[in-house]
Write an enzyme that holds these catalytic residues in place. Structure first.
Site, PDB file in Angstrom:
ATOM      1  N   ARG A  39       5.792  -8.194   4.297  1.00 31.10           N
ATOM      2  CA  ARG A  39       4.586  -7.686   4.865  1.00 31.10           C
ATOM      3  C   ARG A  39       3.828  -9.084   5.481  1.00 31.10           C
ATOM      4  NH1 ARG A  39       0.137  -6.200   0.264  1.00 31.10           N
ATOM      5  NH2 ARG A  39       1.116  -8.206  -0.383  1.00 31.10           N
ATOM      6  N   ASN A  50       1.207  -2.551   1.429  1.00 31.82           N
ATOM      7  CA  ASN A  50       2.394  -2.153   0.590  1.00 31.82           C
ATOM      8  C   ASN A  50       1.867  -0.781  -0.185  1.00 31.82           C
ATOM      9  OD1 ASN A  50       3.993  -4.530   0.738  1.00 31.82           O
ATOM     10  ND2 ASN A  50       2.971  -5.392  -1.240  1.00 31.82           N
TER      11      ASN A  50
END
Length: 90
Positions: free
Chosen positions: A18, A36
């Site tokens: 991420r 996420n």
């Protein structure tokens, strides 16, 4: 300008995916967000020129060295974004 919704499945959480995705999107000058998901995937909504979106998609197909991307789902997205940001897990 286009908006793409991209979801990476596999071992993509807890491996810096991420954060690295956010860094690349900012370097590419894209707008949008990354987060996420509770199912273990990483979701991106990215807005910008198609060639820059393609560069992000290509990177997302493999991610950082410790990630193991099993599948990437790319669909048309919605919205226009000036900045790229991290969002909380959903």
């Amino acid at each position: 300008m286009e908006t793409w919704h991209i979801v990476a499945h596999g071992n993509v959480q807890g491996v810096g995916y991420r954060a690295a995705c956010e860094d690349l999107a900012i370097q590419l000058g894209l707008g949008g967000w990354v987060r996420n998901r509770a199912d273990g995937s990483v979701e991106v909504m990215a807005y910008g020129p198609p060639e820059r979106l393609m560069a992000l998609r290509d990177w997302m197909a493999s991610g950082p060295p410790s990630a193991q991307v099993e599948r990437l789902v790319v669909e048309p997205g919605e919205g226009e974004f000036e900045l790229f940001e991290w969002r909380p897990t959903v």
